[in-house]
Design a protein around this motif. Structure first.
Motif, PDB file in Angstrom:
ATOM      1  N   SER A  87       0.775  -1.246   0.000  1.00 18.98           N
ATOM      2  CA  SER A  87       0.000   0.000   0.000  1.00 18.98           C
ATOM      3  C   SER A  87       0.813   1.308   0.000  1.00 18.98           C
ATOM      4  CB  SER A  87      -0.987   0.020   1.174  1.00 18.98           C
ATOM      5  OG  SER A  87      -0.279   0.061   2.384  1.00 18.98           O
ATOM      6  N   PRO A  88       2.022   1.351   0.611  1.00 18.97           N
ATOM      7  CA  PRO A  88       2.728   2.638   0.589  1.00 18.97           C
ATOM      8  C   PRO A  88       3.247   2.984  -0.807  1.00 18.97           C
ATOM      9  CG  PRO A  88       3.599   1.220   2.316  1.00 18.97           C
ATOM     10  CD  PRO A  88       2.737   0.367   1.442  1.00 18.97           C
ATOM     11  N   SER A  89       3.447   4.275  -1.040  1.00 23.24           N
ATOM     12  CA  SER A  89       3.890   4.706  -2.371  1.00 23.24           C
ATOM     13  C   SER A  89       5.359   4.354  -2.614  1.00 23.24           C
ATOM     14  CB  SER A  89       3.678   6.209  -2.521  1.00 23.24           C
ATOM     15  OG  SER A  89       4.380   6.881  -1.507  1.00 23.24           O
ATOM     16  N   ARG A  99       3.225  -1.411  15.913  1.00 27.10           N
ATOM     17  CA  ARG A  99       2.761  -0.443  16.929  1.00 27.10           C
ATOM     18  C   ARG A  99       1.771   0.556  16.346  1.00 27.10           C
ATOM     19  NH1 ARG A  99       7.438   2.025  20.615  1.00 27.10           N
ATOM     20  NH2 ARG A  99       5.959   3.720  20.498  1.00 27.10           N
ATOM     21  N   ARG A 100       2.083   1.024  15.124  1.00 30.03           N
ATOM     22  CA  ARG A 100       1.217   2.033  14.498  1.00 30.03           C
ATOM     23  C   ARG A 100      -0.161   1.462  14.205  1.00 30.03           C
ATOM     24  NH1 ARG A 100       0.029   2.987   9.272  1.00 30.03           N
ATOM     25  NH2 ARG A 100      -0.720   5.093   8.751  1.00 30.03           N
ATOM     26  N   SER A 101      -0.226   0.255  13.636  1.00 28.47           N
ATOM     27  CA  SER A 101      -1.551  -0.283  13.280  1.00 28.47           C
ATOM     28  C   SER A 101      -2.363  -0.598  14.540  1.00 28.47           C
ATOM     29  CB  SER A 101      -1.432  -1.499  12.364  1.00 28.47           C
ATOM     30  OG  SER A 101      -0.846  -2.570  13.039  1.00 28.47           O
ATOM     31  N   ARG A 134      -4.137   1.169  -0.518  1.00 31.01           N
ATOM     32  CA  ARG A 134      -3.153   2.147  -0.980  1.00 31.01           C
ATOM     33  C   ARG A 134      -3.179   3.308  -0.002  1.00 31.01           C
ATOM     34  NH1 ARG A 134      -3.623   5.035  -6.728  1.00 31.01           N
ATOM     35  NH2 ARG A 134      -2.107   6.644  -6.324  1.00 31.01           N
ATOM     36  N   SER A 135      -2.005   3.737   0.442  1.00 32.59           N
ATOM     37  CA  SER A 135      -1.994   4.785   1.467  1.00 32.59           C
ATOM     38  C   SER A 135      -1.352   6.049   0.935  1.00 32.59           C
ATOM     39  CB  SER A 135      -1.242   4.298   2.699  1.00 32.59           C
ATOM     40  OG  SER A 135       0.108   4.065   2.362  1.00 32.59           O
ATOM     41  N   ASP A 136      -1.932   7.174   1.365  1.00 34.13           N
ATOM     42  CA  ASP A 136      -1.467   8.453   0.828  1.00 34.13           C
ATOM     43  C   ASP A 136      -1.708   9.578   1.836  1.00 34.13           C
ATOM     44  OD1 ASP A 136      -0.502  10.181  -1.173  1.00 34.13           O
ATOM     45  OD2 ASP A 136      -2.526  10.626  -1.863  1.00 34.13           O
ATOM     46  N   ALA A 137      -1.534   9.263   3.122  1.00 31.99           N
ATOM     47  CA  ALA A 137      -1.753  10.204   4.230  1.00 31.99           C
ATOM     48  C   ALA A 137      -3.239  10.367   4.540  1.00 31.99           C
ATOM     49  CB  ALA A 137      -1.135  11.569   3.962  1.00 31.99           C
ATOM     50  N   GLY A 138      -3.540  10.354   5.833  1.00 31.38           N
ATOM     51  CA  GLY A 138      -4.926  10.534   6.257  1.00 31.38           C
ATOM     52  C   GLY A 138      -5.725   9.235   6.232  1.00 31.38           C
ATOM     53  N   THR A 139      -5.052   8.108   6.378  1.00 33.19           N
ATOM     54  CA  THR A 139      -5.790   6.838   6.289  1.00 33.19           C
ATOM     55  C   THR A 139      -6.697   6.610   7.494  1.00 33.19           C
ATOM     56  OG1 THR A 139      -3.951   5.589   7.233  1.00 33.19           O
ATOM     57  CG2 THR A 139      -4.067   5.695   4.832  1.00 33.19           C
ATOM     58  N   ARG A 140      -6.303   7.131   8.664  1.00 35.13           N
ATOM     59  CA  ARG A 140      -7.159   6.873   9.843  1.00 35.13           C
ATOM     60  C   ARG A 140      -8.493   7.631   9.727  1.00 35.13           C
ATOM     61  NH1 ARG A 140      -3.100   8.622  14.253  1.00 35.13           N
ATOM     62  NH2 ARG A 140      -1.792   8.426  12.404  1.00 35.13           N
ATOM     63  N   VAL A 141      -8.441   8.864   9.233  1.00 34.66           N
ATOM     64  CA  VAL A 141      -9.698   9.616   9.127  1.00 34.66           C
ATOM     65  C   VAL A 141     -10.556   9.079   7.971  1.00 34.66           C
ATOM     66  CG1 VAL A 141      -9.004  11.722  10.327  1.00 34.66           C
ATOM     67  CG2 VAL A 141      -8.507  11.500   7.884  1.00 34.66           C
TER      68      VAL A 141
HETATM   69  N1  UDP Z   1       3.115   5.408   5.760  1.00 37.85           N
HETATM   70  C1  UDP Z   1       3.913   4.532   5.060  1.00 37.85           C
HETATM   71  N2  UDP Z   1       4.416   3.434   5.709  1.00 37.85           N
HETATM   72  C2  UDP Z   1       4.119   3.169   7.018  1.00 37.85           C
HETATM   73  C3  UDP Z   1       3.301   4.075   7.713  1.00 37.85           C
HETATM   74  C4  UDP Z   1       2.815   5.197   7.055  1.00 37.85           C
HETATM   75  O1  UDP Z   1       4.155   4.732   3.881  1.00 37.85           O
HETATM   76  O2  UDP Z   1       4.582   2.154   7.564  1.00 37.85           O
HETATM   77  C5  UDP Z   1       2.583   6.583   5.042  1.00 37.85           C
HETATM   78  C6  UDP Z   1       1.165   6.307   4.544  1.00 37.85           C
HETATM   79  O3  UDP Z   1       0.998   6.897   3.264  1.00 37.85           O
HETATM   80  C7  UDP Z   1       0.316   7.002   5.558  1.00 37.85           C
HETATM   81  C8  UDP Z   1       1.183   8.231   5.857  1.00 37.85           C
HETATM   82  O4  UDP Z   1       2.499   7.712   5.890  1.00 37.85           O
HETATM   83  O5  UDP Z   1      -0.971   7.335   5.053  1.00 37.85           O
HETATM   84  C9  UDP Z   1       0.854   8.937   7.143  1.00 37.85           C
HETATM   85  O6  UDP Z   1       0.846   8.024   8.205  1.00 37.85           O
HETATM   86  P1  UDP Z   1       0.283   8.394   9.627  1.00 37.85           P
HETATM   87  O7  UDP Z   1       0.914   7.469  10.616  1.00 37.85           O
HETATM   88  O8  UDP Z   1       0.414   9.861   9.857  1.00 37.85           O
HETATM   89  O9  UDP Z   1      -1.271   7.989   9.540  1.00 37.85           O
HETATM   90  P2  UDP Z   1      -2.424   8.498   8.574  1.00 37.85           P
HETATM   91  O10 UDP Z   1      -2.137   9.928   8.187  1.00 37.85           O
HETATM   92  O11 UDP Z   1      -2.425   7.583   7.390  1.00 37.85           O
HETATM   93  O12 UDP Z   1      -3.668   8.378   9.392  1.00 37.85           O
END
Ligand code: UDP
Length: 252
Positions: A87-89, A99-101, A134-141
């Motif tokens: 999912s990350p770019s 820990r983050r998840s 696919r993640s692009d910042a702001g995935t939690r919201v």
């Molecule tokens: N991210 C990543 N790898 C990781 C964790 C985060 O590429 O292991 C990227 C992903 O695009 C994510 C962004 O960093 O959306 C911001 O992560 P954050 O922890 O701030 O959470 P989010 O903004 O997704 O809620």
């Protein structure tokens, strides 16, 4: 195969407030929400938010397993947030929880719990799966926003929808819905979620430093952003039921 190495851009925002992706400070990325995308889930949603692609599945209320986790007087609400390894770019993410998840699973769960009539379903579990494709910042919201409509789609009694949106600080500007570069190299990120019926906050996190005035402006901007997302959530739910109605009419 070339390896894409991300470099800090020279400038994230211009003096007139034009952001690196061309947006104005108070502009959201393009958002699409679809409800009822998984046949086997009780409720589901698919959220496209900027470059984010998030699938949410909701199951329940159903018998809670393991049994010892069941709460006699209310439903056990559990959320699992997971980012797919692809999912990350840039980098591949190591599969499985980290820990983050675990933190994000907890904050999404806590953001949604206040609107669920848990007390109606003692001994059961309501499971919410947020899968980031696919993640692009702001995935939690985006996950909270999708999970909220998926709960409604599951027919789980809720007080109303929860809507999430981030705000951030880039130089002297408070910006709505930070994108990847802004999240990575900006000066602050503040994910917020509201129970829209009352305006009550169910999630508020922040990194970076804000003056009192900046904080007030950030919260107001987040609420204005959520108002726009809330309209998309409601429309997505209506669209699903209008489609069902049309299908029912054709069947007759
Ligand atoms: N991210 C990543 N790898 C990781 C964790 C985060 O590429 O292991 C990227 C992903 O695009 C994510 C962004 O960093 O959306 C911001 O992560 P954050 O922890 O701030 O959470 P989010 O903004 O997704 O809620």
């Amino acid at each position: 195969m070339p390896i894409f190495v991300e470099k800090k851009p020279d400038k994230l925002i211009s003096e007139d407030g034009t952001r690196i992706d061309g947006r104005k400070p108070d502009e959201l990325r393009p958002i699409e929400i679809k409800v009822g995308v998984l046949e086997r889930a009780d409720g589901s949603a698919y959220v496209k938010w900027g470059g984010n692609r998030i699938l949410v599945a909701v199951y329940g209320p159903r018998a809670a397993h393991p049994r010892h986790q069941a709460i006699p007087h209310e439903a056990l609400v559990r959320c699992r947030y997971d980012m797919a390894p692809f999912s990350p770019s840039t980098d591949r993410k190591k599969p499985g929880p980290d820990r983050r998840s675990i933190e994000l699973s907890t904050v999404i769960e806590e953001a949604l719990k206040p609107v669920i009539f848990k007390e109606m379903f003692g001994g059961t579990a309501i499971d919410i799966f947020v899968e980031v494709l696919r993640s692009d910042a702001g995935t939690r919201v985006a996950g909270i926003t999708g999970a909220s409509v998926a709960l409604a789609d599951a027919g789980i009694p809720i007080r109303g929808l929860v809507t999430g949106c981030s705000v951030g600080k880039v130089g002297d500007f408070i910006v709505l819905d930070p994108g990847h570069e802004e999240d990575m190299w900006g000066d602050g990120d503040m994910p917020v979620a509201f129970f829209m019926e009352t305006g009550e906050i169910t999630l508020l996190q922040a990194d970076g430093q804000y003056t009192y005035d900046e904080f007030q402006r950030a919260l107001k901007l987040a609420y204005n952003g959520c108002k726009q997302v809330y309209e998309l959530q409601k429309r997505a739910i209506i669209e699903k039921y209008e489609k069902l109605k049309l299908e029912g009419e054709t069947d007759e």
